[in-house]
Design a protein around this motif. Structure first.
Motif, PDB file in Angstrom:
ATOM      1  N   LYS A 107       0.834  -1.207   0.000  1.00  0.00           N
ATOM      2  CA  LYS A 107       0.000   0.000   0.000  1.00  0.00           C
ATOM      3  C   LYS A 107       0.864   1.250   0.000  1.00  0.00           C
ATOM      4  O   LYS A 107       0.580   2.219  -0.709  1.00  0.00           O
ATOM      5  CB  LYS A 107      -0.933   0.006   1.209  1.00  0.00           C
ATOM      6  CG  LYS A 107      -2.028  -1.030   1.139  1.00  0.00           C
ATOM      7  CD  LYS A 107      -2.861  -1.014   2.409  1.00  0.00           C
ATOM      8  CE  LYS A 107      -3.919  -2.085   2.412  1.00  0.00           C
ATOM      9  NZ  LYS A 107      -4.700  -2.092   3.653  1.00  0.00           N
ATOM     10  N   LYS A 108       1.912   1.228   0.793  1.00  0.00           N
ATOM     11  CA  LYS A 108       2.824   2.377   0.863  1.00  0.00           C
ATOM     12  C   LYS A 108       3.515   2.597  -0.479  1.00  0.00           C
ATOM     13  O   LYS A 108       3.681   3.731  -0.924  1.00  0.00           O
ATOM     14  CB  LYS A 108       3.855   2.158   1.966  1.00  0.00           C
ATOM     15  CG  LYS A 108       4.784   3.329   2.158  1.00  0.00           C
ATOM     16  CD  LYS A 108       5.730   3.099   3.316  1.00  0.00           C
ATOM     17  CE  LYS A 108       6.645   4.302   3.473  1.00  0.00           C
ATOM     18  NZ  LYS A 108       7.577   4.128   4.585  1.00  0.00           N
ATOM     19  N   LYS A 137       1.128   4.351  -2.912  1.00  0.00           N
ATOM     20  CA  LYS A 137       0.998   5.775  -2.580  1.00  0.00           C
ATOM     21  C   LYS A 137       2.251   6.551  -2.971  1.00  0.00           C
ATOM     22  O   LYS A 137       2.167   7.653  -3.515  1.00  0.00           O
ATOM     23  CB  LYS A 137       0.709   5.950  -1.092  1.00  0.00           C
ATOM     24  CG  LYS A 137      -0.674   5.485  -0.692  1.00  0.00           C
ATOM     25  CD  LYS A 137      -0.847   5.542   0.813  1.00  0.00           C
ATOM     26  CE  LYS A 137      -2.111   4.831   1.251  1.00  0.00           C
ATOM     27  NZ  LYS A 137      -2.156   4.618   2.695  1.00  0.00           N
ATOM     28  N   ILE A 194      -7.761   0.327  -3.258  1.00  0.00           N
ATOM     29  CA  ILE A 194      -7.328   1.503  -2.484  1.00  0.00           C
ATOM     30  C   ILE A 194      -6.961   2.677  -3.387  1.00  0.00           C
ATOM     31  O   ILE A 194      -6.507   3.706  -2.901  1.00  0.00           O
ATOM     32  CB  ILE A 194      -6.135   1.176  -1.547  1.00  0.00           C
ATOM     33  CG1 ILE A 194      -4.875   0.860  -2.345  1.00  0.00           C
ATOM     34  CG2 ILE A 194      -6.500   0.067  -0.580  1.00  0.00           C
ATOM     35  CD1 ILE A 194      -3.600   1.039  -1.560  1.00  0.00           C
ATOM     36  N   TRP A 195      -7.147   2.524  -4.698  1.00  0.00           N
ATOM     37  CA  TRP A 195      -6.704   3.533  -5.668  1.00  0.00           C
ATOM     38  C   TRP A 195      -7.248   4.925  -5.354  1.00  0.00           C
ATOM     39  O   TRP A 195      -6.491   5.889  -5.323  1.00  0.00           O
ATOM     40  CB  TRP A 195      -7.084   3.123  -7.082  1.00  0.00           C
ATOM     41  CG  TRP A 195      -6.566   4.078  -8.112  1.00  0.00           C
ATOM     42  CD1 TRP A 195      -7.233   5.123  -8.682  1.00  0.00           C
ATOM     43  CD2 TRP A 195      -5.248   4.087  -8.674  1.00  0.00           C
ATOM     44  NE1 TRP A 195      -6.419   5.781  -9.569  1.00  0.00           N
ATOM     45  CE2 TRP A 195      -5.194   5.170  -9.582  1.00  0.00           C
ATOM     46  CE3 TRP A 195      -4.117   3.297  -8.495  1.00  0.00           C
ATOM     47  CZ2 TRP A 195      -4.050   5.465 -10.319  1.00  0.00           C
ATOM     48  CZ3 TRP A 195      -2.980   3.585  -9.220  1.00  0.00           C
ATOM     49  CH2 TRP A 195      -2.950   4.665 -10.116  1.00  0.00           C
ATOM     50  N   ASP A 244      -8.480   6.318  -2.575  1.00  0.00           N
ATOM     51  CA  ASP A 244      -7.914   6.887  -1.349  1.00  0.00           C
ATOM     52  C   ASP A 244      -6.438   7.219  -1.541  1.00  0.00           C
ATOM     53  O   ASP A 244      -5.964   8.270  -1.105  1.00  0.00           O
ATOM     54  CB  ASP A 244      -8.069   5.925  -0.167  1.00  0.00           C
ATOM     55  CG  ASP A 244      -9.523   5.787   0.273  1.00  0.00           C
ATOM     56  OD1 ASP A 244     -10.326   6.714   0.005  1.00  0.00           O
ATOM     57  OD2 ASP A 244      -9.848   4.753   0.887  1.00  0.00           O
ATOM     58  N   ALA A 245      -5.712   6.321  -2.205  1.00  0.00           N
ATOM     59  CA  ALA A 245      -4.291   6.561  -2.463  1.00  0.00           C
ATOM     60  C   ALA A 245      -4.117   7.796  -3.353  1.00  0.00           C
ATOM     61  O   ALA A 245      -3.219   8.606  -3.134  1.00  0.00           O
ATOM     62  CB  ALA A 245      -3.648   5.339  -3.112  1.00  0.00           C
ATOM     63  N   ALA A 301      -1.949  11.006  -2.436  1.00  0.00           N
ATOM     64  CA  ALA A 301      -0.828  11.279  -3.325  1.00  0.00           C
ATOM     65  C   ALA A 301      -0.960  12.646  -3.989  1.00  0.00           C
ATOM     66  O   ALA A 301       0.020  13.391  -4.100  1.00  0.00           O
ATOM     67  CB  ALA A 301      -0.721  10.181  -4.384  1.00  0.00           C
TER      68      ALA A 301
END
Length: 156
Positions: free
Chosen positions: A55-56, A59, A108-109, A111-112, A116
């Motif tokens: 996930k990190k 982002k 998660i796109w 939210d990321a 970002a």
């Protein structure tokens, strides 16, 4: 010449003292189905950290991609275009590979993207608004995955 000897706590686990050996032994125990002797607590922690790491990475790569897209779209410095476009291509490739390896990261796109974009906008504004370039507060283009991985927004 005397070498310093590292003293290990008698209660220290293999996980704490030799991570590589711990992973090798854990894999061997799992393959042998020796579940009673697997260090479950640390194994669970490591597996959780893998998901967080993915996930990190998404982002981070999306932040870099957006920063370079913002520069390429809004900063008229032709001598920098090739470098920015190279970074855009590299980040797109790495994002695509990460999403191929873990398709569930697509969930998660949005939210990321929000995180970002906020970070990329801050950095690009800090660097270029003082030079007279205006960077809009909102992303003006499609934010869906396919567009972000392929569209040359600066050609629009």
């Amino acid at each position: 010449m005397t070498q310093a000897i590292t003293r290990k706590s008698p209660n220290a686990s293999l996980y704490e003292t030799d991570f590589l050996l711990w992973t090798e032994e854990t894999v061997a125990k799992l393959k042998a189905r020796d579940f009673d002797h697997v260090d479950l607590e640390n194994l669970i922690e490591e597996i959780e950290s893998l998901g967080k790491s993915d996930k990190k990475e998404i982002k981070s790569r999306l932040t870099t991609l957006l920063a370079h897209l913002l520069k390429r779209i809004y900063v008229n410095m032709p001598q920098e275009f090739n470098g920015w476009e190279r970074t855009i291509r590299n980040q797109r490739t790495d994002l695509e590979l990460a999403l191929m390896d873990s398709p569930s990261l697509k969930t998660i796109w949005n939210d990321a993207f929000d995180i970002a974009f906020r970070l990329a906008l801050r950095d690009v504004r800090d660097e270029y608004e003082q030079k007279g370039y205006h960077i809009p507060e909102q992303w003006q283009f499609s934010r869906d995955i396919e567009a972000m991985l392929s569209v040359k927004f600066w050609d629009d």
